[in-house]
Design a protein around this motif. Structure first.
Motif, PDB file in Angstrom:
ATOM      1  N   ARG A   1      11.021  10.638 -16.124  1.00  0.00           N
ATOM      2  CA  ARG A   1       9.620  10.829 -16.518  1.00  0.00           C
ATOM      3  C   ARG A   1       8.714  10.815 -15.291  1.00  0.00           C
ATOM      4  O   ARG A   1       7.843  11.674 -15.120  1.00  0.00           O
ATOM      5  CB  ARG A   1       9.195   9.734 -17.486  1.00  0.00           C
ATOM      6  CG  ARG A   1       7.685   9.620 -17.689  1.00  0.00           C
ATOM      7  CD  ARG A   1       7.383   8.421 -18.577  1.00  0.00           C
ATOM      8  NE  ARG A   1       5.950   8.179 -18.657  1.00  0.00           N
ATOM      9  CZ  ARG A   1       5.280   7.348 -17.872  1.00  0.00           C
ATOM     10  NH1 ARG A   1       5.923   6.679 -16.923  1.00  0.00           N
ATOM     11  NH2 ARG A   1       3.976   7.170 -18.013  1.00  0.00           N
ATOM     12  N   GLY A   2       8.917   9.823 -14.410  1.00  0.00           N
ATOM     13  CA  GLY A   2       8.104   9.756 -13.200  1.00  0.00           C
ATOM     14  C   GLY A   2       8.321  10.944 -12.297  1.00  0.00           C
ATOM     15  O   GLY A   2       7.383  11.464 -11.692  1.00  0.00           O
ATOM     16  N   PHE A   3       9.562  11.407 -12.209  1.00  0.00           N
ATOM     17  CA  PHE A   3       9.845  12.534 -11.332  1.00  0.00           C
ATOM     18  C   PHE A   3       9.276  13.827 -11.883  1.00  0.00           C
ATOM     19  O   PHE A   3       8.765  14.677 -11.143  1.00  0.00           O
ATOM     20  CB  PHE A   3      11.360  12.664 -11.125  1.00  0.00           C
ATOM     21  CG  PHE A   3      11.714  13.235  -9.798  1.00  0.00           C
ATOM     22  CD1 PHE A   3      11.947  14.584  -9.646  1.00  0.00           C
ATOM     23  CD2 PHE A   3      11.784  12.425  -8.673  1.00  0.00           C
ATOM     24  CE1 PHE A   3      12.263  15.121  -8.413  1.00  0.00           C
ATOM     25  CE2 PHE A   3      12.095  12.950  -7.436  1.00  0.00           C
ATOM     26  CZ  PHE A   3      12.338  14.308  -7.301  1.00  0.00           C
TER      27      PHE A   3
ATOM     28  N   LEU B   1      25.805  12.082 -21.119  1.00  0.00           N
ATOM     29  CA  LEU B   1      25.030  11.980 -22.359  1.00  0.00           C
ATOM     30  C   LEU B   1      23.613  11.485 -22.079  1.00  0.00           C
ATOM     31  O   LEU B   1      22.635  12.002 -22.626  1.00  0.00           O
ATOM     32  CB  LEU B   1      25.736  11.034 -23.331  1.00  0.00           C
ATOM     33  CG  LEU B   1      26.960  11.582 -24.071  1.00  0.00           C
ATOM     34  CD1 LEU B   1      27.625  10.472 -24.882  1.00  0.00           C
ATOM     35  CD2 LEU B   1      26.569  12.739 -24.973  1.00  0.00           C
ATOM     36  N   ALA B   2      23.512  10.454 -21.218  1.00  0.00           N
ATOM     37  CA  ALA B   2      22.198   9.895 -20.909  1.00  0.00           C
ATOM     38  C   ALA B   2      21.311  10.919 -20.208  1.00  0.00           C
ATOM     39  O   ALA B   2      20.109  11.022 -20.497  1.00  0.00           O
ATOM     40  CB  ALA B   2      22.356   8.641 -20.043  1.00  0.00           C
TER      41      ALA B   2
ATOM     42  N   GLY C   1      16.001  13.414  -8.454  1.00  0.00           N
ATOM     43  CA  GLY C   1      15.845  12.475  -9.559  1.00  0.00           C
ATOM     44  C   GLY C   1      17.091  12.391 -10.414  1.00  0.00           C
ATOM     45  O   GLY C   1      17.494  11.309 -10.855  1.00  0.00           O
ATOM     46  N   LEU C   2      17.724  13.520 -10.675  1.00  0.00           N
ATOM     47  CA  LEU C   2      18.956  13.541 -11.457  1.00  0.00           C
ATOM     48  C   LEU C   2      20.073  12.795 -10.736  1.00  0.00           C
ATOM     49  O   LEU C   2      20.847  12.052 -11.351  1.00  0.00           O
ATOM     50  CB  LEU C   2      19.376  14.979 -11.739  1.00  0.00           C
ATOM     51  CG  LEU C   2      18.469  15.784 -12.669  1.00  0.00           C
ATOM     52  CD1 LEU C   2      18.901  17.245 -12.695  1.00  0.00           C
ATOM     53  CD2 LEU C   2      18.492  15.197 -14.075  1.00  0.00           C
TER      54      LEU C   2
ATOM     55  N   LEU D   1      16.651  13.875 -20.237  1.00  0.00           N
ATOM     56  CA  LEU D   1      15.944  15.036 -19.702  1.00  0.00           C
ATOM     57  C   LEU D   1      14.981  15.606 -20.745  1.00  0.00           C
ATOM     58  O   LEU D   1      13.825  15.923 -20.443  1.00  0.00           O
ATOM     59  CB  LEU D   1      16.951  16.098 -19.267  1.00  0.00           C
ATOM     60  CG  LEU D   1      16.402  17.283 -18.470  1.00  0.00           C
ATOM     61  CD1 LEU D   1      15.742  16.811 -17.189  1.00  0.00           C
ATOM     62  CD2 LEU D   1      17.524  18.268 -18.155  1.00  0.00           C
ATOM     63  N   LEU D   2      15.456  15.691 -21.982  1.00  0.00           N
ATOM     64  CA  LEU D   2      14.601  16.184 -23.056  1.00  0.00           C
ATOM     65  C   LEU D   2      13.482  15.196 -23.367  1.00  0.00           C
ATOM     66  O   LEU D   2      12.317  15.585 -23.550  1.00  0.00           O
ATOM     67  CB  LEU D   2      15.445  16.451 -24.310  1.00  0.00           C
ATOM     68  CG  LEU D   2      16.563  17.491 -24.157  1.00  0.00           C
ATOM     69  CD1 LEU D   2      17.392  17.561 -25.433  1.00  0.00           C
ATOM     70  CD2 LEU D   2      15.986  18.854 -23.819  1.00  0.00           C
TER      71      LEU D   2
END
Length: 273
Positions: free
Chosen positions: A154-156, A79-80, A190-191, A85-86
């Motif tokens: 966000r940083g990635f 979920l996170a 990153g994921l 991601l969006l």
């Protein structure tokens, strides 16, 4: 030269202090009971025994609690990742009113001690009939891991050149296709990094699992189950340490397998954007 030796010595001391408790836990899990209770400590278990692991695995509810922890932690991470991601794409790629305020709120949420929200969340769960369910734990862990996931992704995303998406769009891709075919594969480290740390947070969490799961003991997670080992085994420290070692293994194995990608993801998410 002296400074280098001092730094190395300090790093070695920190390493030993950090690793020794884990080493002692694993060591105790393999020690025969008579060596565990001996007044003279032994640092190498000779002979070793696997009896404590058998006792831990045979304990009531062991596999049920494993299943509960995997479902809750895995569900919260998925979920996170989906929501973050969006959100991270909107922050890194789009310009909109309130963007800076939103980022500030995410950082504030990241710094907030979740224990301060224990009572309000308990009241909400009680009033909505969600006490003693795995759903409430999944939602709580989702909220706990979401800010960190947004910040890291966000940083990635900011580290991936926009030119790649624009080139894909010039070749005929829509914005969604450009993201799916070009950007998403580059986000893999990153994921992995964010999902691993989110999983660790949910996997190890104790306070909310102990408070929100009261009546239905079958919905307990492994950290709560481990806290009751003294009542289950009395003074059987070997079984307690064996269960703790088994509890640690999934995260340790995942981290060892994905170490390179995870490190890349952490660095990429930390220094860019």
């Amino acid at each position: 030269m002296i400074g280098r030796i001092s730094r190395t010595t300090a790093a070695l001391i920190v390493f030993v202090l950090s690793v020794f408790p884990v080493y002692w836990m694993v060591l105790t899990a393999f020690k025969p009971t008579k060596d565990i209770q001996s007044a003279t400590p032994t640092f190498f278990p000779i002979p070793i025994t696997f009896d404590h692991f058998g006792t831990a695995i045979a304990a009531k509810g062991f596999f049920s609690f494993w299943r509960n922890s995997l479902l809750v932690a895995g569900g919260a991470v998925l979920l996170a990742l989906l929501v973050a991601l969006l959100a991270s794409f909107a922050i890194a790629r789009l310009q909109w009113k309130g963007r800076r305020a939103f980022v500030l709120m995410v950082f504030i949420a990241q710094m907030t001690p979740w224990e301060a929200l224990l009572i309000p969340i308990y009241v909400i769960a009680r009033d909505t009939g969600m006490l003693d369910t795995l759903w409430i734990l999944t939602l709580v862990y989702f909220m706990m891991t979401l800010p960190f996931t947004i910040v890291t992704l966000r940083g990635f995303l900011a580290a991936i050149p926009v030119d790649l998406e624009e080139a894909a769009q010039v070749d005929g891709c829509t914005r969604g296709q450009a993201f799916r075919k070009v950007v998403f594969p580059l986000l893999a480290p990153g994921l992995l990094a964010t999902s691993l740390f989110g999983f660790i947070t949910a996997w190890n969490e104790f306070a909310f699992a102990n408070v929100l799961i009261i009546k239905d003991q079958d919905d307990r997670t492994l950290p709560v189950w481990l806290s009751s080992f003294n009542n289950t085994f009395g003074t059987d420290w070997g079984a307690t340490m064996a269960a703790s070692t088994l509890f640690m293994l999934p995260v340790l194995l995942i981290f060892i397998v994905l170490q390179g990608r995870v490190t890349t993801g952490i660095v990429g998410g930390a220094v860019k954007g």
